[in-house]
Design a protein around this motif. Structure first.
Motif, PDB file in Angstrom:
ATOM      1  N   THR A 113       0.838  -1.186   0.000  1.00 37.91           N
ATOM      2  CA  THR A 113       0.000   0.000   0.000  1.00 37.91           C
ATOM      3  C   THR A 113       0.879   1.244   0.000  1.00 37.91           C
ATOM      4  N   PHE A 131       0.727   5.364   0.740  1.00 43.52           N
ATOM      5  CA  PHE A 131      -0.029   6.460   1.337  1.00 43.52           C
ATOM      6  C   PHE A 131       0.596   7.752   0.833  1.00 43.52           C
ATOM      7  N   VAL A 137      -6.066   3.440  -6.697  1.00 47.14           N
ATOM      8  CA  VAL A 137      -6.425   4.171  -5.477  1.00 47.14           C
ATOM      9  C   VAL A 137      -7.575   3.450  -4.789  1.00 47.14           C
ATOM     10  N   ARG A 182      -8.627   4.692  -1.498  1.00 43.51           N
ATOM     11  CA  ARG A 182      -9.231   5.633  -0.552  1.00 43.51           C
ATOM     12  C   ARG A 182      -8.825   7.037  -0.947  1.00 43.51           C
ATOM     13  N   SER A 183      -9.798   7.944  -0.955  1.00 46.94           N
ATOM     14  CA  SER A 183      -9.479   9.351  -1.213  1.00 46.94           C
ATOM     15  C   SER A 183     -10.221  10.237  -0.226  1.00 46.94           C
ATOM     16  N   ASP A 208      -5.963  13.734  -0.662  1.00 47.09           N
ATOM     17  CA  ASP A 208      -5.207  12.701   0.053  1.00 47.09           C
ATOM     18  C   ASP A 208      -5.588  11.350  -0.538  1.00 47.09           C
ATOM     19  N   THR A 237      -4.738   7.000  -1.054  1.00 48.37           N
ATOM     20  CA  THR A 237      -4.110   5.755  -0.653  1.00 48.37           C
ATOM     21  C   THR A 237      -4.286   4.776  -1.809  1.00 48.37           C
TER      22      THR A 237
END
Length: 136
Positions: free
Chosen positions: A30, A32, A76, A78-79, A129, A131
């Protein structure tokens, strides 16, 4: 081996406008990403007072960061999008520009859109942001 990413919308929850309520990553590494700001490669703010110009710069920066770790927007998982506004029309316009940007696929996953009172740089209107589940 390819990292398996599953996006889910449970029938008992409302139908989201383009994103998914849940994203599951079965395996892999992953990444970040730090919040991507509307700064150019010299660190100068792009588009003071112009949300569209800032969104375009954030999208470009995010694509560069994803590419640096061998990922693409579809990786991606998660945003979180921070917009300097309490106006739902501005938030909606920011969302629409992002989903139609070169990183639009990043926002089909678990996403949160927030209207906030302040960001880190004077004149900054947006930060994203991300992930990502890195491909094997």
């Amino acid at each position: 081996m390819t990292t398996k990413i599953t996006r889910i919308n449970p029938g008992q929850l409302h139908e989201p406008p383009g994103y998914h309520h849940i994203t599951v990553v079965e395996s892999g590494r992953t990444a970040f990403l730090a919040g991507q700001c509307p700064l150019d490669h010299t660190g100068a703010l792009v588009g003071p007072g112009d949300l569209d110009a800032q969104i375009d710069q954030v999208a470009s920066n995010a694509l560069t960061a994803l590419t640096a770790v061998g990922a693409q927007p579809q990786h991606v998982v998660r945003s979180v999008i921070y917009v300097l506004s309490d106006d739902t029309a501005v938030l909606s316009a920011a969302w629409n520009r992002l989903i139609h940007s070169p990183i639009g696929a990043a926002f089909t996953t678990a996403s949160t859109l927030l209207g906030i009172a302040q960001l880190g740089f004077t004149g900054q209107l947006i930060e994203v942001d991300l992930t990502a589940a890195l491909p094997d």
